[in-house]
Scaffold this motif. Structure first.
Motif, short mmCIF file in Angstrom:
data_model
loop_
_atom_site.label_atom_id
_atom_site.label_comp_id
_atom_site.label_asym_id
_atom_site.label_seq_id
_atom_site.Cartn_x
_atom_site.Cartn_y
_atom_site.Cartn_z
N UNK A 84 0.81 -1.22 0.00
CA UNK A 84 0.00 0.00 0.00
C UNK A 84 0.85 1.27 0.00
N UNK A 85 0.28 2.32 -0.60
CA UNK A 85 0.85 3.66 -0.56
C UNK A 85 -0.13 4.56 0.18
N UNK A 86 0.31 5.13 1.30
CA UNK A 86 -0.55 5.87 2.22
C UNK A 86 -0.04 7.30 2.34
N UNK A 87 -0.99 8.23 2.49
CA UNK A 87 -0.64 9.62 2.82
C UNK A 87 -1.15 9.93 4.22
N UNK A 88 -0.27 10.50 5.04
CA UNK A 88 -0.62 10.89 6.41
C UNK A 88 -0.51 12.41 6.52
N UNK A 89 -1.57 13.06 6.98
CA UNK A 89 -1.57 14.50 7.21
C UNK A 89 -1.79 14.75 8.70
N UNK A 90 -1.68 16.00 9.15
CA UNK A 90 -1.93 16.26 10.59
C UNK A 90 -3.30 15.80 11.07
N UNK A 91 -4.25 15.64 10.16
CA UNK A 91 -5.58 15.17 10.55
C UNK A 91 -5.57 13.69 10.92
N UNK A 92 -4.46 13.00 10.72
CA UNK A 92 -4.37 11.59 11.09
C UNK A 92 -4.60 11.40 12.59
N UNK A 93 -4.30 12.46 13.36
CA UNK A 93 -4.57 12.39 14.79
C UNK A 93 -3.43 11.85 15.62
N UNK A 94 -2.30 11.58 15.00
CA UNK A 94 -1.11 11.10 15.70
C UNK A 94 0.08 11.92 15.23
N UNK A 95 1.03 12.21 16.11
CA UNK A 95 2.19 13.02 15.67
C UNK A 95 3.08 12.31 14.66
N UNK A 96 3.02 10.96 14.64
CA UNK A 96 3.84 10.20 13.70
C UNK A 96 2.96 9.22 12.93
N UNK A 97 3.55 8.61 11.90
CA UNK A 97 2.78 7.67 11.07
C UNK A 97 2.52 6.35 11.77
N UNK A 98 3.39 5.96 12.72
CA UNK A 98 3.22 4.70 13.45
C UNK A 98 3.60 3.47 12.66
N UNK A 99 4.24 3.64 11.52
CA UNK A 99 4.58 2.50 10.66
C UNK A 99 5.77 1.72 11.19
N UNK A 100 5.92 0.48 10.69
CA UNK A 100 7.07 -0.33 11.06
C UNK A 100 8.21 -0.12 10.07
N UNK A 101 9.27 -0.92 10.20
CA UNK A 101 10.48 -0.71 9.43
C UNK A 101 10.40 -1.19 7.98
N UNK A 102 9.35 -1.91 7.65
CA UNK A 102 9.33 -2.58 6.35
C UNK A 102 8.65 -1.72 5.30
N UNK A 103 9.29 -0.61 4.98
CA UNK A 103 8.73 0.27 3.98
C UNK A 103 9.63 1.45 3.70
N UNK A 104 9.06 2.48 3.08
CA UNK A 104 9.80 3.68 2.70
C UNK A 104 8.89 4.88 2.94
#
Length: 706
Positions: A84-104
């Protein structure tokens, strides 16, 4: 008209800036353009080709993005799913994306990319983070460059590289170099300060010229000038890195060279980068690269087809030794064939491979494949064929090839990879249920393992039985190596998490270290961020004690920018490794090679496993020099003087024969390390790196005593 952008310094200090994922071609393995103008012309030709990709979700939740859940409605990290390709904006509600190491991931500010690489990125106010996994991560890595424009419309992401992007990128790289110089100077890191100052001044002049050209509408000139400025700034940043004169610097090489001349060219590049250990893939997909009498005697194809007519292994060894580089034979132990083998331009054939073609009865059998005819590939490692580690014939054959390598060739080490079972979770995908394994376990424990459920008491016994098959094989290789060539190193590529390696693959490398079955460990850390590889190194160091640890990082094959790769190497060092290793040479770009040459590997280094006492002695001199140059700035004059006296004494003691000199030297080093914790007013980064190096020297001295 292009806008002159003011870049926030706080952003620059934190940014991991790209030096290899450029729209300008990487030129890996090819000739570079003859001038910056030529590079600009090539880059300008790409300006009208925006890259687009559908977004899987924006600010995903379990409800809005079910593909980012585990099927039970629970989000994967960041609610980001496979490919998946995801976009995270400030409206995500978390200061960070919360993703794991297996991506870019890339960070976007003011509509332009400012950061490339890493995971769990902070989402900037007014900006966004783009995050890809799997195929989407590869797309993002291939099409992202610092300064590129980003737009999103109707759920589709578009990345556009315009002339402004090149100038912005050069400005960002220069600001990053300035921040790195400040940090290095503040911690009294040893680096060529005059060279860095000259490069920074030159990049500033060239950026001004590039801005002027852009304002005048001369886009090709602006791109050429900005490209030159970016290269100069990158070189300045690289030169601020710490470069230790004693550490392991390994690299895995899959040989595609079919002539001595090609081998020499590759080794020139390896030497230029600064590596001191090459793990050369010598047995993989069932083929040896050398003409093997052991294979011939077993009815197995005796050499990789495209390498017949000469003995590449001899040439590789000669060329490595001519350059003072160790050459270790890298072997795929129980993994013997791949469906994709025909596509890697190395002369192999797709499928089970020559070993299983000659001996299909040796195949490891997955639970779901019981009753099928012929070798079958793994489900969890798709397309991979394995032999059964329990079978005496399999073990004897593999050892016979190892024996041949150790006996007939002047190798510096034997490097065991795939020294495990295939991934054996979940239950239906577990190994190994060959007729031999089922019979052998039944004879020992009275039960056919195929009838066992995970809840049965004997299931744990079956797991231990499989674990012992691997451990006993490592033990047998160790005994053979010590009998034939006790002076060479036996090493293993293992999974960083010892529990994961044991539970899924029956690879108990911690036990191997405890029992001295290996000299050297290259723990594989697959993460894309410096923090993750540092954490993996800390876990491994805690478990292995004083054993030599060269953490393997995956910057080249992950397509990490050169600066992120360099930050990973530094994180590994700071987490108490004895060295680093990169996977793999075949994906190493020219930009990454140059970054190593100018930066982390610019000082020629001695690998500590070769001679720990010599390594300790060689490492003490630079520590003393750094203490003396930092006296009065990063550490008080009195503390620096006291520490220098003790370490100089330790260095002299190492010149004395016997354990007495080693013990006395170790006590002096330990005393300095203990005192450093109480240094009043010392710069934190300086104290941390000095005590790290003293712990390292202490480990080597203990190794020398054993």
């Amino acid at each position: 008209m292009p806008v002159n952008r003011k870049i926030p310094l706080a952003l620059l200090a934190a940014a991991a800036l790209s030096t290899s994922l450029l729209t300008v071609p990487s030129y890996a393995g090819t000739a570079r353009p003859s001038s910056a103008a030529a590079a600009g012309d090539e880059a300008a030709a790409t300006l009208q080709t925006p890259a687009s990709h559908d977004l899987s979700a924006v600010n995903p939740t379990a409800e809005s993005n079910p593909g980012g859940t585990d099927g039970n409605g629970t989000c994967f990290p960041g609610c980001r799913g496979t490919d998946q390709l995801i976009a995270y904006t400030p409206e995500f509600g978390s200061p960070t994306t919360g993703t794991n190491e297996y991506g870019q991931e890339v960070v976007v500010e003011d509509g332009r990319i400012v950061t490339i690489g890493g995971s769990n990125r902070t989402i900037p106010p007014g900006g966004l983070v783009l995050s890809g996994h799997g195929k989407a991560a590869k797309w993002l890595a291939a099409h992202s460059s610092i300064g590129a424009q980003v737009s999103i419309a109707d759920g589709r992401l578009t990345i556009t590289v315009d002339a402004e992007a090149y100038v912005v990128r050069a400005e960002l790289l220069r600001e990053d170099a300035l921040a790195r110089r400040t940090r290095a100077a503040d911690s009294c890191t040893v680096f060529p300060e005059a060279d860095v100052a000259e490069a920074l001044a030159e990049s500033a002049r060239t950026i001004t010229e590039a801005r002027d050209a852009l304002e005048d509408g001369r886009e090709a000139d602006a791109i050429a000038l900005a490209t030159t400025a970016a290269t100069t700034a990158t070189g300045a940043a690289d030169r601020t890195r710490e470069s230790r004169p004693v550490e392991g610097r390994g690299v895995w090489v899959r040989p595609k060279e079919t002539t001595p001349e090609a081998i020499r060219a590759t080794m020139d590049r390896v030497e230029h980068a600064g590596f001191n250990v090459v793990f050369l893939e010598t047995l993989w997909q069932g083929y040896t690269i050398f003409p093997s009498d052991a294979a011939k005697a077993a009815g197995v194809e005796a050499q990789r087809p495209n390498m017949r007519g000469f003995d590449p292994l001899k040439v590789w060894i000669e060329e490595a030794h001519r350059r003072g580089i160790e050459l270790h034979g890298w072997v795929h132990t129980f993994f013997v064939g791949s469906e994709g083998a025909a596509d890697d331009s190395t002369g192999g054939q797709a499928g089970p491979g020559p070993i299983l073609e000659a001996h299909p009865e040796w195949a490891a059998v997955e639970r779901s494949d019981v009753g099928k005819q012929g070798p079958q590939p793994s489900t969890m490692e798709p397309g991979y064929y394995w032999v059964d580690p329990a079978m005496p014939e399999v073990r004897d054959y593999i050892r016979s090839v190892f024996r041949e390598m150790i006996t007939d060739y002047d190798l510096d080490g034997l490097h065991l990879d795939y020294i495990r079972y295939p991934v054996s979770l979940p239950y239906a995908s577990s190994f190994s249920y060959s007729d031999y394994s089922r019979r052998a376990f039944r004879e020992e424990h009275g039960v056919d393992p195929y009838t066992l459920k995970e809840t049965d008491p004997l299931w744990k016994v079956f797991n231990s039985w499989r674990e012992e098959n691997i451990t006993s094989f490592v033990k047998s290789v160790r005994e053979m190596q010590r009998e034939l060539k006790p002076e060479i190193a036996l090493s293993g590529a293992v999974f960083a998490d010892p529990v994961d390696g044991l539970n899924k693959k029956f690879q108990n490398w911690a036990d191997w270290i405890d029992k001295d079955y290996l000299d050297l460990l290259t723990g594989m850390s697959f993460g894309s961020s410096p923090d993750s590889v540092g954490e993996d190194t800390e876990v491994m160091r805690e478990r292995v004690g004083n054993a030599y640890l060269y953490t393997a990082t995956y910057g080249p094959i992950n397509g990490s920018p050169s600066d992120v790769m360099g930050d990973q190497l530094q994180a590994v060092k700071d987490a108490d490794s004895d060295g680093t290793a990169l996977f793999a040479y075949n994906q190493l770009t020219d930009a990454q090679v140059e970054a190593l040459h100018l930066g982390a590997y610019r000082t020629k280094a001695f690998a500590p496993h070769a001679d720990p006492a010599k390594a300790a002695e060689a490492a003490l001199g630079p520590v003393v020099s750094r203490l003396e140059s930092a006296s009065g700035s990063c550490v008080s004059g009195a503390d620096a003087k006291q520490a220098s006296i003790r370490l100089k004494t330790a260095k002299k003691l190492l010149g004395k024969a016997g354990d007495h000199g080693l013990n006395a030297a170790r006590r002096q080093v330990a005393a300095v390390a203990a005192n450093a914790a109480a240094w009043d007013g010392a710069q934190d980064g300086f104290t941390s790196s000095v005590t790290r190096d003293l712990r390292m020297v202490g480990r080597w001295l203990e190794q020398a005593e054993d």
